[in-house]
Design a protein around this motif. Structure first.
Motif, PDB file in Angstrom:
ATOM      1  N   GLU A 262     -59.630  43.316 -42.271  1.00 27.23           N
ATOM      2  CA  GLU A 262     -58.837  42.169 -42.713  1.00 27.23           C
ATOM      3  C   GLU A 262     -59.246  40.917 -41.920  1.00 27.23           C
ATOM      4  O   GLU A 262     -59.421  39.832 -42.498  1.00 27.23           O
ATOM      5  N   LEU A 266     -61.331  37.676 -43.724  1.00 27.94           N
ATOM      6  CA  LEU A 266     -60.566  36.436 -43.853  1.00 27.94           C
ATOM      7  C   LEU A 266     -61.024  35.374 -42.856  1.00 27.94           C
ATOM      8  O   LEU A 266     -61.066  34.194 -43.182  1.00 27.94           O
ATOM      9  N   THR A 282     -55.336  40.775 -35.167  1.00 30.38           N
ATOM     10  CA  THR A 282     -54.607  39.860 -36.056  1.00 30.38           C
ATOM     11  C   THR A 282     -53.406  39.247 -35.346  1.00 30.38           C
ATOM     12  O   THR A 282     -53.020  38.113 -35.638  1.00 30.38           O
ATOM     13  N   SER A 306     -51.898  35.944 -51.319  1.00 27.84           N
ATOM     14  CA  SER A 306     -52.174  37.268 -50.772  1.00 27.84           C
ATOM     15  C   SER A 306     -51.059  38.229 -51.161  1.00 27.84           C
ATOM     16  O   SER A 306     -49.877  37.882 -51.089  1.00 27.84           O
ATOM     17  N   TYR A 308     -49.627  41.870 -50.082  1.00 26.04           N
ATOM     18  CA  TYR A 308     -49.729  42.749 -48.913  1.00 26.04           C
ATOM     19  C   TYR A 308     -48.780  43.939 -49.089  1.00 26.04           C
ATOM     20  O   TYR A 308     -47.609  43.745 -49.444  1.00 26.04           O
ATOM     21  N   GLN A 321     -52.673  35.570 -41.678  1.00 29.88           N
ATOM     22  CA  GLN A 321     -53.253  35.139 -42.947  1.00 29.88           C
ATOM     23  C   GLN A 321     -52.923  33.682 -43.268  1.00 29.88           C
ATOM     24  O   GLN A 321     -53.773  32.935 -43.759  1.00 29.88           O
ATOM     25  N   VAL A 326     -54.126  31.133 -46.076  1.00 27.26           N
ATOM     26  CA  VAL A 326     -53.363  31.671 -47.208  1.00 27.26           C
ATOM     27  C   VAL A 326     -52.083  30.860 -47.370  1.00 27.26           C
ATOM     28  O   VAL A 326     -51.280  30.762 -46.439  1.00 27.26           O
ATOM     29  N   PHE A 329     -47.908  34.052 -49.293  1.00 31.57           N
ATOM     30  CA  PHE A 329     -48.061  35.432 -48.821  1.00 31.57           C
ATOM     31  C   PHE A 329     -46.910  36.277 -49.375  1.00 31.57           C
ATOM     32  O   PHE A 329     -45.748  35.976 -49.126  1.00 31.57           O
ATOM     33  N   TYR A 366     -56.023  37.620 -52.578  1.00 31.74           N
ATOM     34  CA  TYR A 366     -56.388  38.756 -51.724  1.00 31.74           C
ATOM     35  C   TYR A 366     -55.433  39.901 -52.041  1.00 31.74           C
ATOM     36  O   TYR A 366     -54.223  39.777 -51.833  1.00 31.74           O
TER      37      TYR A 366
END
Length: 548
Positions: A262, A266, A282, A306, A308, A321, A326, A329, A366
């Motif tokens: 990830e 990204l 992350t 995105s 998730y 993200q 992004v 989300f 994504y």
């Protein structure tokens, strides 16, 4: 006698916590040394052994309680990184799902303070500060040596016990890493600089850009690289691109950490640059790494979304993200689920979101899949794909192949729906396997001793770090596939996507393209890590990485 009984009771309570929460010999020794260290440090300040024991017990019990709560909600125990990095997403998530948590913390804190004051009032014993300092030194040295000799494996934070010993071991590793070179490996100085796009500077694609869909294909790779595998007909077709080529994708984590890939796809950077902190990449990068694929696409007019499959607080996914570009989300709560869903669930959600957009601007989406996640010792959703027949491998391999077949079928249906429901809309779809399944090493080369397998993992043997990536199109012909090599390292995928979409590379990706050309497609290991360290420094100087 009453004071002695109180002191003994406090130490016996700590012993009880040790027995309940630590299940092996070495973790129990580390717990004892940590208990001794905390007590001695309090004694240096207070000289009162009963009060020191009470304060130590409060800290230890509080740590265990918080770790158990974190495990119940996020499947991880507390580590020292939680102290180094204040994770506001996780705190907000905890307060949201446990609405009485804040009130309960206040009640427990008030009660604890009352008990501590009462303990201080009755504690008449005194201990020499010199003796306490000597005891603290012995415990600290013992803890450090044990933690160095027996470092914590990253996956152990997903085990439910050993809260104190794991916290201590991660603490020693983190402090060592911070003293050595900080959280991120980078040069102190680097020749040259990155030009940052000026405010209002236009991004001019060579033609109308396509919508871009990036699919995170959980635990997927072509298992026929392992000897003797029995697979269904047409199995390898799923790993081929629209041009018929089967391309290999080199990731940075074996059998588990999806967030490594990830981060790669990204940010366009290497998780390995974070050393001992790489497992929390992350979380560390959230709010600090402002460069990435979505950020560059936004500069070219894209709307970025995105989907998730877990809570956004998991490994600070939402913060990371959104930091890298992004705009919207959607986590499991937003998508209306609290379980592992088949791929079709996410494709349906994606199509609905696309349909709601005006599509005057191109979209980047994504999609993070999860149906093929560990474990494979049971039939996942037996109501799906009832026609499936096991090929005749061991049970977990056959279940793994079944879930891959489900994924391939759902993906073909998704492509068909894109063509049918969005006629004339151009799409570039890129898929990648985030890592091999955890059993892959056992079938790729059976009967390898654990010690030898560990050595190969540490040496980054590509046999255990290679999955696949594939490019597909709908109503679109890729502009440039010159960088889409047959074998590609994860951090280069954002560059490949932008070139395939006919987008000009911003200055940071243009510099990364030069690294790509100099290093024949390698990234982190090029020049013994020199290129990655130099590039990190350029990004820091340009303000695209901060606070590291």
């Amino acid at each position: 006698m009453l004071r002695m009984a109180l002191l003994a009771t406090l130490h016996l309570a700590a012993l009880g916590l040790l027995i309940v929460t630590e299940t092996e010999l070495l973790p129990r020794v580390i717990f004892l040394l940590a208990w001794g260290l905390i007590n001695f440090l309090w004694l240096v300040v207070l000289r009162r052994p009963t009060l020191a024991a009470a304060l130590s017990l409060a800290l230890i019990a509080g740590l265990i309680a918080l770790s158990q709560l974190k495990y119940a909600l996020l499947w991880q125990t507390v580590s020292f990184v939680d102290v180094v990095i204040v994770d506001y997403d996780a705190l907000a998530y905890l307060l949201a799902v446990v609405p009485d948590l804040y009130r309960n913390l206040l009640i427990v804190t008030a009660a604890t303070l009352g008990l501590l004051l009462a303990t201080a009032w009755v504690d008449s014993f005194r201990v020499s500060r010199r003796l306490a300092m000597a005891g603290a030194a012995v415990c600290a040295v013992g803890l450090t040596l044990l933690a160095w000799a027996w470092p914590l494996e990253n996956w152990e934070i997903f085990l439910r016990n050993g809260h104190v010993s794991k916290f201590v071991r991660t603490g020693v590793a983190a402090v060592t890493e911070l003293v050595a070179h900080g959280m991120l490996e980078s040069d102190a100085h680097a020749a040259g600089h990155l030009r940052t796009p000026a405010l209002g500077e236009a991004c001019v694609p060579s033609a109308k850009p396509p919508h871009i869909i990036l699919v995170h294909d959980e635990s997927s790779f072509d298992i026929t690289v392992a000897p003797g595998m029995k697979v269904p007909p047409g199995y390898r077709d799923h790993f081929r691109s629209f041009d018929g080529r089967a391309r290999r994708f080199v990731v940075e984590g074996p059998g588990g950490p999806s967030w490594y890939a990830e981060y790669n796809v990204l940010s366009g950077l290497s998780a390995r640059s974070f050393g001992q902190f790489s497992y929390f990449v992350t979380r560390v990068a959230a709010g600090r790494v402002h460069r990435g694929l979505a950020q560059s696409l936004r500069h070219c007019g894209y709307k970025t979304l995105s989907l998730y499959p877990a809570m956004g607080a998991f490994m600070s996914a939402k913060s990371f993200q959104t930091t890298t570009g992004v705009q919207r989300f959607f986590d499991a709560h937003d998508l209306g689920t609290n379980r592992i869903e088949p791929d079709q669930f996410f494709y349906d959600k994606a199509l609905r979101l696309i349909d709601r957009e005006d599509r005057k601007s191109p979209l980047f989406m994504y999609i993070y899949l999860s149906a093929n996640h560990f474990p494979w010792d049971h039939r996942y959703r037996p109501d799906l794909m009832p026609e499936w027949r096991d090929p005749g491998n061991e049970r977990r391999v056959d279940e793994y192949l079944r879930r891959q077949a489900m994924s391939a079928l759902d993906y073909r249906r998704f492509l068909a729906r894109l063509k049918q429901e969005l006629p004339g809309e151009p799409f570039l779809i890129v898929r990648y396997g985030d890592h091999q399944p955890e059993f892959a090493a056992e079938v790729i080369e059976p009967n390898v001793p654990d010690a030898e397998l560990t050595r190969r993992f540490v040496a980054y043997d590509p046999r255990y770090y290679t999955t696949y990536y594939a490019l597909d199109t709908v109503n679109y012909t890729p502009a440039n596939l010159s960088s889409a090599l047959d074998t590609l390292e994860g951090p280069y995928l954002p560059m490949v996507i932008q070139e395939a979409a006919g987008l000009p590379l911003d200055p940071s990706f243009a510099e990364q393209k030069r690294i790509f050309q100099r290093c024949d497609g390698t990234f982190f290991l090029c020049g013994g890590g020199a290129e990655a360290r130099r590039f990190n420094r350029l990004l820091i100087d340009a303000g695209l990485i901060e606070g590291l």
